[in-house]
Design a protein around this motif. Structure first.
Motif, PDB file in Angstrom:
ATOM      1  N   VAL A 168       0.835  -1.208   0.000  1.00 32.76           N
ATOM      2  CA  VAL A 168       0.000   0.000   0.000  1.00 32.76           C
ATOM      3  C   VAL A 168       0.868   1.255   0.000  1.00 32.76           C
ATOM      4  CG1 VAL A 168      -1.739   1.278   1.290  1.00 32.76           C
ATOM      5  CG2 VAL A 168      -1.893  -1.207   1.121  1.00 32.76           C
ATOM      6  N   TYR A 169       1.915   1.261   0.790  1.00 31.06           N
ATOM      7  CA  TYR A 169       2.787   2.434   0.846  1.00 31.06           C
ATOM      8  C   TYR A 169       3.487   2.676  -0.488  1.00 31.06           C
ATOM      9  CZ  TYR A 169       2.395   3.324   5.869  1.00 31.06           C
ATOM     10  OH  TYR A 169       1.946   3.668   7.108  1.00 31.06           O
ATOM     11  N   LEU A 170       3.842   1.591  -1.185  1.00 31.09           N
ATOM     12  CA  LEU A 170       4.501   1.764  -2.476  1.00 31.09           C
ATOM     13  C   LEU A 170       3.594   2.445  -3.490  1.00 31.09           C
ATOM     14  CD1 LEU A 170       6.415  -1.625  -2.911  1.00 31.09           C
ATOM     15  CD2 LEU A 170       7.370   0.623  -2.363  1.00 31.09           C
ATOM     16  N   TYR A 171       2.292   2.406  -3.258  1.00 29.55           N
ATOM     17  CA  TYR A 171       1.355   3.028  -4.192  1.00 29.55           C
ATOM     18  C   TYR A 171       1.596   4.527  -4.302  1.00 29.55           C
ATOM     19  CZ  TYR A 171      -3.088   4.005  -6.518  1.00 29.55           C
ATOM     20  OH  TYR A 171      -4.039   4.414  -7.408  1.00 29.55           O
ATOM     21  N   PHE A 172       2.002   5.176  -3.213  1.00 30.37           N
ATOM     22  CA  PHE A 172       2.283   6.607  -3.294  1.00 30.37           C
ATOM     23  C   PHE A 172       3.780   6.929  -3.199  1.00 30.37           C
ATOM     24  CE2 PHE A 172       1.406   5.736   1.213  1.00 30.37           C
ATOM     25  CZ  PHE A 172       2.472   6.334   1.848  1.00 30.37           C
ATOM     26  N   LEU A 173       4.601   5.956  -2.798  1.00 28.94           N
ATOM     27  CA  LEU A 173       6.030   6.223  -2.718  1.00 28.94           C
ATOM     28  C   LEU A 173       6.718   6.104  -4.076  1.00 28.94           C
ATOM     29  CD1 LEU A 173       7.051   4.480   0.630  1.00 28.94           C
ATOM     30  CD2 LEU A 173       6.680   6.912   0.191  1.00 28.94           C
ATOM     31  N   ILE A 174       6.279   5.176  -4.919  1.00 32.31           N
ATOM     32  CA  ILE A 174       6.875   5.061  -6.250  1.00 32.31           C
ATOM     33  C   ILE A 174       6.642   6.322  -7.077  1.00 32.31           C
ATOM     34  CG2 ILE A 174       6.763   3.800  -8.444  1.00 32.31           C
ATOM     35  CD1 ILE A 174       6.331   1.249  -6.877  1.00 32.31           C
ATOM     36  N   PRO A 175       5.410   6.862  -7.142  1.00 35.89           N
ATOM     37  CA  PRO A 175       5.241   8.146  -7.851  1.00 35.89           C
ATOM     38  C   PRO A 175       6.069   9.271  -7.249  1.00 35.89           C
ATOM     39  CG  PRO A 175       3.119   7.090  -7.522  1.00 35.89           C
ATOM     40  CD  PRO A 175       4.115   6.306  -6.726  1.00 35.89           C
ATOM     41  N   LEU A 176       6.235   9.268  -5.926  1.00 29.89           N
ATOM     42  CA  LEU A 176       7.066  10.292  -5.301  1.00 29.89           C
ATOM     43  C   LEU A 176       8.514  10.168  -5.747  1.00 29.89           C
ATOM     44  CD1 LEU A 176       7.326  12.621  -3.295  1.00 29.89           C
ATOM     45  CD2 LEU A 176       7.596  10.925  -1.474  1.00 29.89           C
ATOM     46  N   MET A 177       9.004   8.939  -5.883  1.00 26.84           N
ATOM     47  CA  MET A 177      10.363   8.726  -6.367  1.00 26.84           C
ATOM     48  C   MET A 177      10.502   9.174  -7.815  1.00 26.84           C
ATOM     49  SD  MET A 177      13.340   7.831  -5.505  1.00 26.84           S
ATOM     50  CE  MET A 177      14.903   7.439  -6.257  1.00 26.84           C
ATOM     51  N   VAL A 178       9.493   8.933  -8.630  1.00 25.73           N
ATOM     52  CA  VAL A 178       9.523   9.371 -10.027  1.00 25.73           C
ATOM     53  C   VAL A 178       9.655  10.888 -10.096  1.00 25.73           C
ATOM     54  CG1 VAL A 178       8.181   9.507 -12.167  1.00 25.73           C
ATOM     55  CG2 VAL A 178       8.260   7.369 -10.885  1.00 25.73           C
ATOM     56  N   LEU A 179       8.878  11.594  -9.300  1.00 25.06           N
ATOM     57  CA  LEU A 179       8.953  13.053  -9.290  1.00 25.06           C
ATOM     58  C   LEU A 179      10.299  13.542  -8.770  1.00 25.06           C
ATOM     59  CD1 LEU A 179       5.405  13.943  -7.910  1.00 25.06           C
ATOM     60  CD2 LEU A 179       6.196  14.060 -10.276  1.00 25.06           C
ATOM     61  N   THR A 180      10.881  12.814  -7.827  1.00 25.60           N
ATOM     62  CA  THR A 180      12.129  13.255  -7.215  1.00 25.60           C
ATOM     63  C   THR A 180      13.333  13.043  -8.124  1.00 25.60           C
ATOM     64  OG1 THR A 180      11.242  12.727  -5.018  1.00 25.60           O
ATOM     65  CG2 THR A 180      13.620  12.981  -5.202  1.00 25.60           C
ATOM     66  N   ILE A 181      13.387  11.918  -8.820  1.00 29.43           N
ATOM     67  CA  ILE A 181      14.576  11.565  -9.587  1.00 29.43           C
ATOM     68  C   ILE A 181      14.517  12.047 -11.028  1.00 29.43           C
ATOM     69  CG2 ILE A 181      13.820   9.332 -10.509  1.00 29.43           C
ATOM     70  CD1 ILE A 181      17.228  10.173  -8.883  1.00 29.43           C
ATOM     71  N   THR A 182      13.345  12.410 -11.531  1.00 31.75           N
ATOM     72  CA  THR A 182      13.226  12.842 -12.927  1.00 31.75           C
ATOM     73  C   THR A 182      14.100  14.056 -13.247  1.00 31.75           C
ATOM     74  OG1 THR A 182      11.013  11.902 -13.192  1.00 31.75           O
ATOM     75  CG2 THR A 182      11.629  13.683 -14.684  1.00 31.75           C
ATOM     76  N   PRO A 183      14.106  15.124 -12.434  1.00 33.11           N
ATOM     77  CA  PRO A 183      14.998  16.250 -12.763  1.00 33.11           C
ATOM     78  C   PRO A 183      16.467  15.855 -12.829  1.00 33.11           C
ATOM     79  CG  PRO A 183      13.381  16.907 -11.117  1.00 33.11           C
ATOM     80  CD  PRO A 183      13.267  15.420 -11.264  1.00 33.11           C
ATOM     81  N   ALA A 184      16.899  14.944 -11.972  1.00 33.83           N
ATOM     82  CA  ALA A 184      18.290  14.502 -12.011  1.00 33.83           C
ATOM     83  C   ALA A 184      18.587  13.723 -13.285  1.00 33.83           C
ATOM     84  CB  ALA A 184      18.610  13.656 -10.783  1.00 33.83           C
ATOM     85  N   LEU A 185      17.649  12.886 -13.724  1.00 37.25           N
ATOM     86  CA  LEU A 185      17.836  12.142 -14.969  1.00 37.25           C
ATOM     87  C   LEU A 185      17.867  13.085 -16.170  1.00 37.25           C
ATOM     88  CD1 LEU A 185      15.498   9.072 -14.313  1.00 37.25           C
ATOM     89  CD2 LEU A 185      17.996   9.055 -14.430  1.00 37.25           C
ATOM     90  N   GLU A 186      17.073  14.126 -16.107  1.00 37.58           N
ATOM     91  CA  GLU A 186      17.102  15.107 -17.197  1.00 37.58           C
ATOM     92  C   GLU A 186      18.422  15.854 -17.245  1.00 37.58           C
ATOM     93  OE1 GLU A 186      13.710  17.470 -16.283  1.00 37.58           O
ATOM     94  OE2 GLU A 186      12.341  16.253 -17.510  1.00 37.58           O
ATOM     95  N   GLY A 187      19.118  15.920 -16.117  1.00 43.47           N
ATOM     96  CA  GLY A 187      20.408  16.597 -16.085  1.00 43.47           C
ATOM     97  C   GLY A 187      21.551  15.795 -16.672  1.00 43.47           C
ATOM     98  N   LEU A 188      21.332  14.509 -16.929  1.00 43.15           N
ATOM     99  CA  LEU A 188      22.369  13.701 -17.578  1.00 43.15           C
ATOM    100  C   LEU A 188      22.513  14.145 -19.028  1.00 43.15           C
ATOM    101  CD1 LEU A 188      21.549  10.125 -16.228  1.00 43.15           C
ATOM    102  CD2 LEU A 188      23.364  11.656 -15.475  1.00 43.15           C
ATOM    103  N   ARG A 189      23.678  14.611 -19.384  1.00 43.11           N
ATOM    104  CA  ARG A 189      23.883  15.158 -20.714  1.00 43.11           C
ATOM    105  C   ARG A 189      24.173  14.051 -21.723  1.00 43.11           C
ATOM    106  NH1 ARG A 189      27.811  20.239 -18.923  1.00 43.11           N
ATOM    107  NH2 ARG A 189      26.301  21.158 -17.443  1.00 43.11           N
ATOM    108  N   THR A 190      23.637  14.253 -22.917  1.00 45.88           N
ATOM    109  CA  THR A 190      23.849  13.255 -23.974  1.00 45.88           C
ATOM    110  C   THR A 190      25.321  13.174 -24.364  1.00 45.88           C
ATOM    111  OG1 THR A 190      23.315  14.954 -25.634  1.00 45.88           O
ATOM    112  CG2 THR A 190      21.516  13.541 -24.861  1.00 45.88           C
ATOM    113  N   GLN A 191      26.071  14.282 -24.170  1.00 46.55           N
ATOM    114  CA  GLN A 191      27.494  14.252 -24.513  1.00 46.55           C
ATOM    115  C   GLN A 191      28.245  13.230 -23.681  1.00 46.55           C
ATOM    116  OE1 GLN A 191      25.679  16.838 -23.817  1.00 46.55           O
ATOM    117  NE2 GLN A 191      26.092  18.611 -25.134  1.00 46.55           N
ATOM    118  N   TRP A 192      27.806  13.008 -22.457  1.00 46.54           N
ATOM    119  CA  TRP A 192      28.489  12.035 -21.600  1.00 46.54           C
ATOM    120  C   TRP A 192      28.316  10.623 -22.150  1.00 46.54           C
ATOM    121  CZ3 TRP A 192      26.174  14.167 -16.391  1.00 46.54           C
ATOM    122  CH2 TRP A 192      26.712  15.432 -16.160  1.00 46.54           C
TER     123      TRP A 192
END
Length: 299
Positions: A168-192
């Protein structure tokens, strides 16, 4: 009579009057006042109650650490350890499941899919309490729709257990993780990635030696954020499992309401102080990791 104007008078009349600027700290006074009232007063009341011991016979009060000692013993300690264990398991599973979902969203070429997933994550991350408990009870409870149709009860499935609460807790924790880590994933540059590929690195080697070290601060920050969210959750567990799973938030509610023993309100405040200390440790880990992640991604 002819008035004689000096050069200083002409310059003074021609130049506009300078407005006196208010100090910058005045802008934060309302915020400081609100913080002091909304957080400071309850914190002082909690500290005072946690260290106040009342004699049941004479009614006299005194300051002592007896409440704190009792909050770290017996059933109260079991509940505190249970909450930490539940929060740790939920945080690790939420991070492991949320990271690939966020990566799929970031690399998707469909803008509609991306916006739909992020919008749904924003909604689901804030969906909890009694409505969430009712939804799972109606679906996966002892008489739930899926439980009856799939015969889960005969296979030993029990929603009102530690594993069911994790689900039950994962039902709202997984979306929270998606929101938290998405900006960091967007910061990974394609040049790398291109530089790693040009040097003969495989996809796994790129993630191991480049992407994951860069994402490590954000991943750890997401872990402690999920831990704090699960640790402070109350309504969902109270409505679904009751006292079958020992949790510190449920013990606080029982102590305040007097369901077990009467006159344990200050023990509940001591338990609250224990939670604040744990949350303080979590935030002490989270904030430096976030600052380090920001330096990596802005470099």
């Amino acid at each position: 009579m002819t008035a004689t104007l000096t050069r200083a008078d002409v310059v003074s009349a021609a130049s506009p009057k300078r407005r006196r600027r208010a100090p910058g700290w005045l802008a934060v006074v309302p915020l400081l006042a609100f913080t002091a009232v909304a957080f400071g007063v309850p914190a002082l009341a909690m500290l005072n109650g946690a260290f106040t011991v009342k004699d049941q016979v004479s009614g006299a009060t005194s300051y002592s650490t007896a409440n704190l000692t009792r909050s770290l013993d017996g059933a109260y300690l079991t509940a505190l350890v249970g909450s930490v264990k539940l929060s740790a398991v939920c945080a690790v599973l939420g991070a492991l499941l949320g990271l690939p979902i966020a990566q799929a969203v970031v690399t998707s070429r469909s803008r509609a899919l991306r916006e739909a997933v992020l919008t749904a994550s924003g909604v689901l991350a804030n969906f909890g309490g009694v409505p969430l408990a009712f939804a799972f009870v109606a679906t996966l409870g002892n008489a739930g729709v899926l439980t009856r149709h799939l015969g889960l009860g005969e296979k030993g499935w029990n929603l009102y257990s530690f594993g069911g609460l994790v689900l039950v807790y994962l039902y709202f924790l997984i979306p929270l993780m998606v929101l938290t880590i998405t900006p960091a994933l967007e910061g990974l540059r394609t040049q790398w990635r291109e530089a790693a590929r040009n040097n003969g690195a495989t996809g796994a080697q790129y993630w191991r030696h480049v992407a994951l070290p860069v994402l490590a601060p954000s991943l750890l920050g997401g872990l402690v954020l999920l831990f704090g969210s699960a640790f402070a959750a109350y309504a969902t567990a109270a409505a679904m499992v009751g006292s079958s799973v020992p949790l510190v938030t449920l013990q606080i509610a029982d102590a305040i309401s007097g369901n077990v023993l009467v006159g344990q309100e200050n023990v509940a405040l001591a338990l609250s102080l224990d939670m604040v200390l744990v949350a303080g440790v979590v935030m002490a880990v989270y904030l430096p990791l976030q600052r380090r992640s920001a330096r990596w991604l802005d470099a």
